[in-house]
Design an enzyme around this catalytic site. Structure first.
Site, mmCIF file in Angstrom:
data_model
loop_
_atom_site.group_PDB
_atom_site.id
_atom_site.type_symbol
_atom_site.label_atom_id
_atom_site.label_comp_id
_atom_site.label_asym_id
_atom_site.label_seq_id
_atom_site.Cartn_x
_atom_site.Cartn_y
_atom_site.Cartn_z
ATOM 1 N N LYS A 1 39.688 -18.824 7.229
ATOM 2 C CA LYS A 1 39.671 -19.738 8.387
ATOM 3 C C LYS A 1 40.115 -18.978 9.632
ATOM 4 O O LYS A 1 41.113 -18.272 9.611
ATOM 5 C CB LYS A 1 40.607 -20.913 8.085
ATOM 6 C CG LYS A 1 40.739 -21.925 9.182
ATOM 7 C CD LYS A 1 39.422 -22.576 9.527
ATOM 8 C CE LYS A 1 39.023 -23.701 8.599
ATOM 9 N NZ LYS A 1 37.665 -24.242 8.896
ATOM 10 N N GLU B 1 38.287 -20.394 1.965
ATOM 11 C CA GLU B 1 37.687 -20.091 3.272
ATOM 12 C C GLU B 1 38.594 -19.167 4.067
ATOM 13 O O GLU B 1 39.792 -19.427 4.202
ATOM 14 C CB GLU B 1 37.461 -21.399 4.054
ATOM 15 C CG GLU B 1 36.872 -21.133 5.432
ATOM 16 C CD GLU B 1 36.519 -22.404 6.206
ATOM 17 O OE1 GLU B 1 36.583 -23.509 5.627
ATOM 18 O OE2 GLU B 1 36.193 -22.287 7.397
ATOM 19 N N ASP C 1 41.506 -23.710 2.809
ATOM 20 C CA ASP C 1 41.381 -22.811 3.961
ATOM 21 C C ASP C 1 42.574 -21.858 3.936
ATOM 22 O O ASP C 1 43.718 -22.304 3.777
ATOM 23 C CB ASP C 1 41.384 -23.623 5.255
ATOM 24 C CG ASP C 1 40.358 -24.731 5.204
ATOM 25 O OD1 ASP C 1 39.170 -24.450 5.347
ATOM 26 O OD2 ASP C 1 40.767 -25.896 4.975
ATOM 27 N N HIS D 1 44.546 -25.864 7.008
ATOM 28 C CA HIS D 1 43.267 -25.949 7.708
ATOM 29 C C HIS D 1 43.351 -25.663 9.198
ATOM 30 O O HIS D 1 42.628 -24.826 9.736
ATOM 31 C CB HIS D 1 42.617 -27.324 7.500
ATOM 32 C CG HIS D 1 41.359 -27.471 8.292
ATOM 33 N ND1 HIS D 1 41.335 -27.995 9.580
ATOM 34 C CD2 HIS D 1 40.083 -27.111 8.019
ATOM 35 C CE1 HIS D 1 40.104 -27.959 10.041
ATOM 36 N NE2 HIS D 1 39.321 -27.442 9.122
ATOM 37 N N HIS E 1 37.434 -30.998 -1.315
ATOM 38 C CA HIS E 1 37.715 -30.489 0.022
ATOM 39 C C HIS E 1 39.196 -30.618 0.359
ATOM 40 O O HIS E 1 39.701 -31.712 0.523
ATOM 41 C CB HIS E 1 36.864 -31.300 1.017
ATOM 42 C CG HIS E 1 36.940 -30.856 2.423
ATOM 43 N ND1 HIS E 1 37.402 -31.659 3.432
ATOM 44 C CD2 HIS E 1 36.590 -29.685 3.011
ATOM 45 C CE1 HIS E 1 37.329 -31.019 4.576
ATOM 46 N NE2 HIS E 1 36.846 -29.820 4.358
ATOM 47 N N ARG E 2 39.882 -29.481 0.407
ATOM 48 C CA ARG E 2 41.344 -29.424 0.599
ATOM 49 C C ARG E 2 42.038 -30.198 -0.522
ATOM 50 O O ARG E 2 43.063 -30.870 -0.310
ATOM 51 C CB ARG E 2 41.745 -29.955 1.981
ATOM 52 C CG ARG E 2 40.954 -29.321 3.125
ATOM 53 C CD ARG E 2 41.318 -29.885 4.486
ATOM 54 N NE ARG E 2 40.202 -29.682 5.414
ATOM 55 C CZ ARG E 2 40.094 -30.207 6.617
ATOM 56 N NH1 ARG E 2 41.076 -30.976 7.074
ATOM 57 N NH2 ARG E 2 39.046 -29.990 7.384
ATOM 58 N N GLU F 1 38.810 -26.567 -3.030
ATOM 59 C CA GLU F 1 38.551 -25.896 -1.753
ATOM 60 C C GLU F 1 39.812 -25.818 -0.924
ATOM 61 O O GLU F 1 40.564 -26.803 -0.816
ATOM 62 C CB GLU F 1 37.474 -26.679 -0.976
ATOM 63 C CG GLU F 1 36.872 -25.909 0.177
ATOM 64 C CD GLU F 1 37.454 -26.167 1.552
ATOM 65 O OE1 GLU F 1 37.064 -25.477 2.503
ATOM 66 O OE2 GLU F 1 38.331 -27.048 1.680
ATOM 67 N N ASP G 1 36.201 -35.198 0.194
ATOM 68 C CA ASP G 1 37.629 -35.548 0.095
ATOM 69 C C ASP G 1 37.862 -36.489 -1.086
ATOM 70 O O ASP G 1 39.008 -36.768 -1.440
ATOM 71 C CB ASP G 1 38.082 -36.262 1.381
ATOM 72 C CG ASP G 1 37.897 -35.415 2.635
ATOM 73 O OD1 ASP G 1 37.849 -34.166 2.511
ATOM 74 O OD2 ASP G 1 37.789 -36.001 3.738
#
Ligand code: G3P
Ligand code: CA
Length: 312
Positions: A157, A155, A75, A88, A46-47, A73, A302
């Site tokens: 976003k 994503e 955004d 994000h 995640h990020r 991942e 994360d």
């Protein structure tokens, strides 16, 4: 939404196993492999490894890749001059020394910012001088950095704040040959954004994000933020089938205010309707284990190192 997804992961009611039924126009072995891989468990960083390094930074992405995450991942948002960047928040303050909305700034303005020092200040125990001055990354910088064995989970976003992001994203992914090589998933909370992408290139596997929380008018009931599905306890096979018409999976929260909003039965029902289930954002090992026991198809975390250790 009326169109049938050209790629779909289906659950065989006979074998209980996720099987791939793809009618992709460009049915490449790599795309088939990507869909087949969605049958097994996916570690989604995640990020990047954002528990260890500034989110969406090259350091966080490199760590996650080095540890063996299945997907990186990010955004994706659009600058005022039409460039795509990995960031994000809609505003700059939390994770950079800039101010205001990210899409009110040109790429040159964003590139002048420090998007790393905040991490050292927020997490002194993890502080690293190398993070100081980290730049906001363009999508191209990210794609150029990694070899062809790396997959991305991107994503769209806040697409309402980033008009044209879908066209820009698909155009770049096509230029980098990310789609037929099975190297990208696109996710969004915004169903219209996903449908736009599906129209632009129906070969791109899509994940519909949902977020369940107590309904304002009745806190005993849950509601879904974007209205894509009813509450987990009320969702029907037809609701899931409508999502499966364009998406290969569902990305859902597990907790709201520390309380579970989904159940094992919800996961199974989504899978029985052809949807892989990916759950965000799971950082505690006991929660990872519970969701693994439920048979989810992937977790956003994360801490990909923790999840990889658990699943090895
Ligand atoms: O994309 C899944 C998860 O990342 C959605 O939440 O706010 O972290 O983008 P957010
Ligand atoms: Ca995200």
């Amino acid at each position: 939404m009326k169109r049938h997804a050209t790629l779909a992961v289906r659950l065989s009611l006979f074998t209980g196993a996720l099987i791939v039924t793809h009618t992709a126009q460009a049915d490449t072995p790599a795309l088939s492999q990507q869909l087949e891989d969605l049958q097994s468990f996916q570690v989604i960083a995640h990020r990047g490894a954002s528990g260890h390094a500034p989110e969406s930074s090259m350091a966080a992405l490199e760590l996650a890749h080095a540890w063996g995450a299945d997907y990186l991942e990010l955004d994706i948002q659009m600058t005022s001059d039409g460039e795509l960047v990995a960031f994000h928040d809609d505003t700059l303050e939390r994770t950079s020394n800039g101010e205001g909305h990210i899409n009110d700034h040109t790429l040159a303005e964003l590139k002048a910012l420090d998007a790393g020092s905040w991490f050292n200040e927020a997490h002194p125990a993890l502080a690293n001088p190398a993070y100081e001055g980290a730049h906001i990354l363009t999508l191209e910088e990210v794609l150029n950095r990694f070899d062809e064995d790396v997959r991305f989970y991107l994503e769209t976003k806040s697409p309402e704040l980033n008009p044209g992001v879908e066209e820009g994203l698909v155009r770049r992914l096509e230029a980098y040959d990310m789609i037929e090589t099975g190297r990208v998933l696109i996710q969004s909370f915004d169903q219209a954004s996903l449908l736009k992408i599906h129209d632009l290139n129906p070969d791109i596997p899509l994940i519909q994000l949902v977020w369940y929380s107590p309904a304002e008018e009745n806190e005993g009931r849950l509601t879904e933020w974007t209205g894509v599905t009813p509450a987990p306890g009320e969702v029907t096979d037809e609701d899931f089938q409508r999502v499966a018409d364009y998406a290969v999976g569902l990305g859902t929260n597990y907790l709201y205010d520390g309380e579970p909003v989904i159940t094992e039965a919800f996961v199974q029902q989504a899978q029985e309707n052809g949807l892989a289930v990916h759950v965000y954002t799971i950082n505690e090992v006991d929660e990872m284990q519970r969701l693994l026991d439920w048979g989810v198809n992937g977790l956003f975390t994360d801490y990909p190192d923790r999840l990889i250790e658990l699943t090895e």
